[in-house]
Design a protein around this motif. Structure first.
Motif, PDB file in Angstrom:
ATOM      1  N   ASN A  70      -2.573  -1.273 -10.966  1.00  0.00           N
ATOM      2  CA  ASN A  70      -2.576  -2.679 -10.553  1.00  0.00           C
ATOM      3  C   ASN A  70      -2.215  -3.597 -11.698  1.00  0.00           C
ATOM      4  OD1 ASN A  70      -5.533  -2.139  -8.567  1.00  0.00           O
ATOM      5  ND2 ASN A  70      -3.430  -2.308  -7.828  1.00  0.00           N
ATOM      6  N   VAL A 242      -7.094   8.294  -0.521  1.00  0.00           N
ATOM      7  CA  VAL A 242      -7.158   7.490  -1.738  1.00  0.00           C
ATOM      8  C   VAL A 242      -7.691   8.387  -2.847  1.00  0.00           C
ATOM      9  CG1 VAL A 242      -8.228   5.516  -2.881  1.00  0.00           C
ATOM     10  CG2 VAL A 242      -7.519   5.345  -0.483  1.00  0.00           C
ATOM     11  N   ASN A 602       1.236  -5.676   2.409  1.00  0.00           N
ATOM     12  CA  ASN A 602      -0.099  -5.117   2.156  1.00  0.00           C
ATOM     13  C   ASN A 602      -0.596  -4.414   3.428  1.00  0.00           C
ATOM     14  OD1 ASN A 602      -1.526  -7.790   0.038  1.00  0.00           O
ATOM     15  ND2 ASN A 602       0.035  -6.279  -0.389  1.00  0.00           N
ATOM     16  N   VAL A 618      -2.493   5.481  -2.739  1.00  0.00           N
ATOM     17  CA  VAL A 618      -2.787   5.901  -1.374  1.00  0.00           C
ATOM     18  C   VAL A 618      -1.667   6.859  -0.993  1.00  0.00           C
ATOM     19  CG1 VAL A 618      -3.351   5.166   0.960  1.00  0.00           C
ATOM     20  CG2 VAL A 618      -3.616   3.559  -0.947  1.00  0.00           C
ATOM     21  N   ILE A 629      -3.965   0.922  -3.922  1.00  0.00           N
ATOM     22  CA  ILE A 629      -5.227   0.182  -3.706  1.00  0.00           C
ATOM     23  C   ILE A 629      -5.350  -0.961  -4.720  1.00  0.00           C
ATOM     24  CG2 ILE A 629      -7.756   0.336  -3.964  1.00  0.00           C
ATOM     25  CD1 ILE A 629      -6.779   1.675  -1.425  1.00  0.00           C
ATOM     26  N   ALA A 652      -4.528  -2.430   0.191  1.00  0.00           N
ATOM     27  CA  ALA A 652      -3.501  -1.825  -0.666  1.00  0.00           C
ATOM     28  C   ALA A 652      -2.178  -2.575  -0.573  1.00  0.00           C
ATOM     29  CB  ALA A 652      -3.285  -0.371  -0.248  1.00  0.00           C
TER      30      ALA A 652
END
Lengths: 688, 688
Positions: A70, A242, A602, A618, A629, A652
């Motif tokens: 992320n 996940v 998303n 994922v 995620i 996600a």
């Protein structure tokens, strides 16, 4: 909300569970979804997963060490590489070539290579011991096992992990990578589109992604195992997995543990963080540069705050907590009703309650005196002072964070090139010294030592202005020079840390010698009682170790309205107001005509996740990336204590949305090709 | 802490109770202390007490309208009279002559002249009504009674007061004084010596006093009743009475009421106020002038925060709340066990629970939309908009704060000359608009109306820069011009308030029509059930009406250490560090050699007080001033729910300490003489 509760080690409901790789629920998944996770599939998935040691998850997504995670997991690095002139947080970052990839000062990536059961080693080292002796023996054994496992190599990381609160002890062996470079990050405005108001909500429209690359010996890592990109975009109803590192859950906590959270820890954190939030919000108004400097910190504070508020509401919920209490009481009665169980485990809850009361009474003092007062410079000074005392000791008796197996991480942080801003340091130090005086009272001996007759503002200013610890060479020479160099140092921050250390050690030692052993021993006994009564066919609470969760891409009802599970680019443009935090960046506005507005952006899924899962891939049955995620919805926040399949959703970024952005908005062809080159081959799977 | 609990209407333990003047426990006081409070004594005491309508207590202390209260009760006035060049908060204030006494823009003083029981009027007006009809009829009757009582005179204030949560309704008739002038205030540094760290603690060393004077027709009020100054300094063990206006207690709350406090109201306030505190702390660093501007507000925030934290700890206390729950359950069983009681009151608790659940669900939205967004300018605009709608209606159907009997207070605030600072207004408005978006979510229709496509910062800036409402004449003309002038106004703040009003009215009306009636009706029934079962020989929860408490000057044990009840000047000098908030002002340092260091400065007593009692006189059997309440110790904070005689202490400035300071530090001979001239005569008392 309609909550289905799991209180104990009983079989979990469908979709619930953060499963260890050695105990994946293959059968229930096969029965529900017709998919059998083969040992090869699981092995491949495990090897393709990555952990960011600072508290996030990620995944290998190419054979050249490319990591997907992320934006908010790489945020600190992006900020550390920025300065007043080049703000990569605001503007984004893209390395057009490998040569432009820049090393992150403090990111460490781990790849799990082996899990070894060391329950018997740990338990025999502590057999029949109690109190301080128990805790010291356990820590010594852990440090010993970790050192043997890593064989003193900086490239291997070994952690003894406590599972089921002491029911099991496993040694997790990781490959450790500390040369991690930033490859790509979009603008903060789209990574965190909707900002704090939309955080922990769904529907969402965030491109919360960043790409890093692992280097070895100065070259991109060549790795066999990685996740390939999905050929088909995932859709409503798809089975998904996940794979990541959920940080911490408290589903197996005793009522006394939960009361400590509610009455002491979380309420203290809520008011503390709220105050920091107000302070940083206003601090950010001093100038654009101060705003930039405070941004990462403020982001973290707001994120924690919103998560804690959600968790706190569950702890205050009479019905949920009443049900948990009832379940605990029933289990205790069951244990006490059988004489062998009673003899072995019957006294555990009382011991746990007493230890919790002791903890509550000293928690404010301990958390204050063992903190870093919000200051990097103080943290550095404290680490140097402690290293001077701890390193000459035998590995097994040091504070755990100074054990040999932990030193690579400690040194990465201690000698980090990340910039330190005096003005921000002064503000945070002043605030936290004021807070220490508030919490402990002006007559506490530690406070008197801290402040003398000065105000927190004067003390903070003098320390930050006087210290030379921004100089990495000075840190190195003090570290190398050991206790002698430290005590001889005239640096005011070092002197301040020396002054503080007796007070902070005293309160920490009291906790480790008198309270922690009873918390651990009682939890271990309770876990064993559950194993004895209910068997072991379940998952342990999250411990920031690799887990796999599963579920479907699936919408849910909220206040009588159905929330569909997938959002698209069109929705993002509809939500754009042009004003922060709902302002799409210029790159998006400019690219608008080129975009396919129906591209998924998303999605949400029923998989059971929690903080620490940020950056988790994922994947579909084929082990291909279908998403990333980055959040849970507001209903997922109670997941610390309970799992609710009707509304708890993981959130996600959709894999197709990532490709659309890399391709049409950021012109990041190099990265897009690297991701998609894999999509033509299919990994070994067992699809039924 | 060793807590002795009182859960219901049962006879209170010794020292407990905030007694109304028509129900003073003469007999128990006589039995314990050998002092009989005669009707004449009580009448004189009542007539000598004063209320500061903004939320404090005070007392008449001379025949020329001189009022003694706390510095922190006059703080806002002192700040409003200051400016960047003359900072009376920092430097103190002393009017050497009557001519130098300056009018406070927003202080109103009330003197209670009569209490009339109107229980039957109120109850017959609402007989057999429920829901909206009940509430409307009750409010109409209250507004009608108040209007009749005040006979439309601005000089008379009449409030219908709900006692015992509806067990009794009394009409309190006050003389109203709005020309109140500042006479004397010491420096903030000594008024609040020890600052937030020492707040709600004992021992203390604060001169938290201020003197005001009531004027009538431009001249000092000539008043017959006032408290004379004590000839002998009060000492350890002395019987003392506190005469003041405790604001609010919740000792008779149901468990559902307490759960609403715990899960909704207080937790929301704790995080909100913490954030404001952080913001204002940092805002104060912008410049000395910003610091001065924010000081009064920050002081209030910190005070509330510390008080709420103490209260919250009690609400989280499993044992205390468990005992309360047990008592409630037992009482309910008792009611349900007798068929007549069951028929009359049996359904009250269920109704109360349901109303509380409804309240919790809408509280965040209501408290946000019915707030003033922290802005004086918005408050003014909202008041004008509402006045335009409400005043043309019949008195009985208006929102209660627009009823005729309330208008003098409303106008004093609306047309106040107190300065308004644009920069501060902008900061607070931006913060509260951001908070509104956070609480309600960005998709709430009210939030969309508030912000449109702009950011809270832009909206706040445009409103504060654009409005002309600092101009008192403009306010007056809009008030006089009514709805027509309001809707025609182009002032952006007025337009903003017009835009908001439908949303805030809607949520308020929902509360007043659907929820409040059930809260009131159920509370009234429960109160009547208690009267029916246990009689009426007790005191009602505090309601900011005049009460008298009693007790002894008395130390207590804290963590095994005895805390003596009286501090002296010497202690203040010992605690002085020279750094804020432990810096004695220069006037004290300079006067040191003249002072008698053994002069008592503060003391603590067992009298049962709570917020709102600030500024209350402490008197002896002779009705003479022996002290001035300004605080309670930390153990007193649970007093909202329980009274604990072992540790709960009221904290006061000692009368001798006041004289010493006026005389030797401030050279305030005029005031000292005015106070002491009375000490030669003795008031009518009945001492046994």
């Amino acid at each position: 909300m309609t909550v289905l509760l799991v209180f104990s080690f009983c079989a979990a409901q469908a979709e619930e569970g953060m499963w260890t790789f050695d105990n994946f629920p293959t059968k229930p998944v096969y029965e529900k979804y017709g998919f059998e996770a083969s040992p090869i599939w699981l092995e491949h998935v495990r090897q393709s997963a990555a952990r960011l040691a600072g508290g996030c998850s990620g995944s290998f997504v190419s054979s050249s060490g490319l990591i997907l995670t992320n934006h908010h997991c790489a945020h600190r690095c992006i900020e550390q590489l920025s300065n007043a002139k080049k703000d990569f947080v605001a503007k984004g970052f893209y390395a057009k070539t490998n040569a432009e990839e820049v090393r992150c000062p403090e990111i460490e990536i781990n790849r799990l290579v082996q899990i070894i059961d060391v329950t018997s080693e740990i338990q025999s080292a502590t057999a029949k011991l109690t109190g301080e002796a128990f805790n010291k023996a356990q820590k010594a054994e852990m440090s010993k096992l970790e050192k043997e496992c890593s064989a003193s190599s900086d490239k291997v990381r070994c952690d003894v992990v406590t599972l089921y609160h002491g029911g099991r002890y496993n040694l997790y062996k990781y490959q450790r990578y500390q040369d991690v470079r930033l490859v790509f990050a979009p603008e903060f405005a789209i990574a965190f589109f909707g900002g704090d108001p939309d955080n922990f909500t769904f529907p969402r429209y965030d491109l919360d992604m960043a790409m890093l690359r692992v280097y070895e010996d100065g070259k991109p890592l060549q790795n066999k195992d990685y996740f390939k990109w999905s050929k088909e975009p995932a859709k409503d109803g798809d089975l998904s997995f996940v794979v990541g590192h959920p940080g911490n859950t408290s589903r197996l906590y005793t009522m006394a543990d939960l009361e400590t959270l509610r009455n002491t820890k979380i309420i203290q954190a809520l008011t503390y963080l709220s105050e920091v939030r107000g302070l940083l919000t206003e601090y950010s108004k001093r100038s654009p540069e101060q705003k930039r400097i405070a941004k990462d910190h403020l982001f973290g504070v707001e994120n924690s705050l919103k998560a804690l508020k959600g968790r706190y509401a569950v702890l205050l919920d009479k019905r949920i907590m009443g049900d948990k209490e009832k379940a605990e009481n029933e289990f205790r009665q069951r244990v006490n009703g059988a004489s062998d169980l009673k003899k072995a485990y019957g006294d555990a809850w009382e011991m746990n309650e007493k230890a919790n009361i002791d903890l509550r009474n000293m928690y404010a003092r301990m958390s204050t005196l063992e903190s870093n007062f919000g200051s990097r410079l103080f943290e550095i000074a404290k680490t140097l002072v402690r290293a001077g005392d701890e390193l000459p000791k035998k590995n097994e008796v040091r504070y755990r964070e100074y054990a040999d197996s932990r030193l690579p991480q400690l040194k990465q942080s201690l000698f980090s090139k990340a910039p330190i801003y005096s003005d921000f340091e002064t503000a945070m130090l002043e605030f936290n010294l004021t807070k220490a005086r508030e919490v402990l009272g002006p007559d506490d001996p530690a406070v008197k030592a801290l402040l003398g007759k000065k105000s927190p503002a004067d003390v903070a200013k003098a320390l930050v202005q006087g210290t030379k610890l921004k100089d990495i060479k000075l840190r190195q020479s003090l570290y190398d020079g050991g206790k002698k160099a430290i005590t001889a140092s005239k640096d005011p921050m070092i002197q301040f840390a020396l002054l503080m250390d007796p007070y902070s050690r005293k309160v920490r030692d009291k906790f480790e010698d008198d309270i922690e052993p009873n918390l651990k021993l009682s939890a271990e006994k309770i876990a064993q009682a559950h194993f004895a009564v209910e068997g072991t066919n379940t998952y342990p609470d999250a411990t920031f170790t690799l887990r796999v969760s599963y579920g479907q891409i699936k919408g849910y009802d909220e206040n009588g309205v159905f929330v569909p599970p997938i959002t698209d680019y069109e929705g993002a443009f509809q939500r754009n107001t042009g004003a922060d935090p709902f302002a799409l960046p210029a790159s998006w506005i400019n690219a608008k005509s080129k975009l396919n507005m129906q591209t998924p952006l998303n999605f949400c899924a029923t998989a059971d996740i929690i903080g620490g899962n940020s950056g988790s891939p994922v994947i579909n049955r084929n082990g291909e990336i279908i998403g990333l995620i980055f959040d849970g919805n507001i209903q997922s926040l109670g997941g610390d204590y309970i799992y609710d399949a009707t509304q708890n959703r993981a959130v996600a970024v959709h894999s197709a949305g990532i490709i659309e952005a890399l391709d049409k908005i950021y012109g990041a062809k190099r990265i897009k090709d690297e991701l998609l080159s894999s999509a033509n081959a299919t990994v070994t799977t067992s699809v039924h």
